[in-house]
Design a protein around this motif. Structure first.
Motif, mmCIF file in Angstrom:
data_model
loop_
_atom_site.group_PDB
_atom_site.id
_atom_site.type_symbol
_atom_site.label_atom_id
_atom_site.label_comp_id
_atom_site.label_asym_id
_atom_site.label_seq_id
_atom_site.Cartn_x
_atom_site.Cartn_y
_atom_site.Cartn_z
ATOM 1 N N HIS A 1 0.838 -1.194 0.000
ATOM 2 C CA HIS A 1 0.000 0.000 0.000
ATOM 3 C C HIS A 1 0.880 1.255 0.000
ATOM 4 C CE1 HIS A 1 -2.442 -3.061 1.950
ATOM 5 N NE2 HIS A 1 -3.503 -2.322 1.913
ATOM 6 N N TRP B 1 -8.230 -5.193 2.560
ATOM 7 C CA TRP B 1 -8.288 -4.178 1.492
ATOM 8 C C TRP B 1 -9.712 -3.645 1.429
ATOM 9 C CZ3 TRP B 1 -4.157 -2.779 -1.703
ATOM 10 C CH2 TRP B 1 -3.027 -3.593 -1.641
ATOM 11 N N PHE C 1 -2.598 -5.038 8.679
ATOM 12 C CA PHE C 1 -3.376 -5.395 7.487
ATOM 13 C C PHE C 1 -2.959 -6.733 6.900
ATOM 14 C CE2 PHE C 1 -3.955 -1.010 8.201
ATOM 15 C CZ PHE C 1 -5.259 -0.755 7.807
#
Ligand code: SF4
Length: 96
Positions: free
Chosen positions: A8, A71, A29
């Motif tokens: 990211h 996501w 994440f």
């Protein structure tokens, strides 16, 4: 503990310039264990819930497709992937 930046963080993308997760640790994440995943997923989803580019992120995750990690406010399982990054046989709960 410091983790390297997530994809990211390094992908050249206009939408990611405004991502709420830009300053968050990578493992939030992309948890590295099931135990950590149980703790980190609700926190990561809360971050996504405040993210101004959530729709763009989810569109990217579905189109790529991203088989792992959080996501666009979804887990990999919600996007139809099992823990090995394979398509789920029973996609109950999968987003359309
Ligand atoms: S929706 Fe979540 S994973 Fe996607 S950019 Fe925003 S905070 Fe990051």
């Amino acid at each position: 503990m410091t983790f390297p930046p997530t994809p990211h963080h390094i992908w050249p993308s206009r939408w990611f310039d405004r991502a709420a997760c830009a300053s968050q640790p990578r493992d939030l994440f992309f948890p590295q264990s099931r135990t950590h995943e149980r703790r980190s997923t609700p926190v990561a989803l809360d971050v996504c819930g405040q993210c101004p580019v959530r729709d763009a992120c989810l569109s990217h995750a579905l189109a790529t497709p991203e088989r792992f990690g959080i996501w666009g406010g979804t887990t990999a399982a919600q996007r139809g992937w099992d823990k090995y990054g394979r398509p789920q046989r029973n996609p109950y709960g999968r987003i359309p």
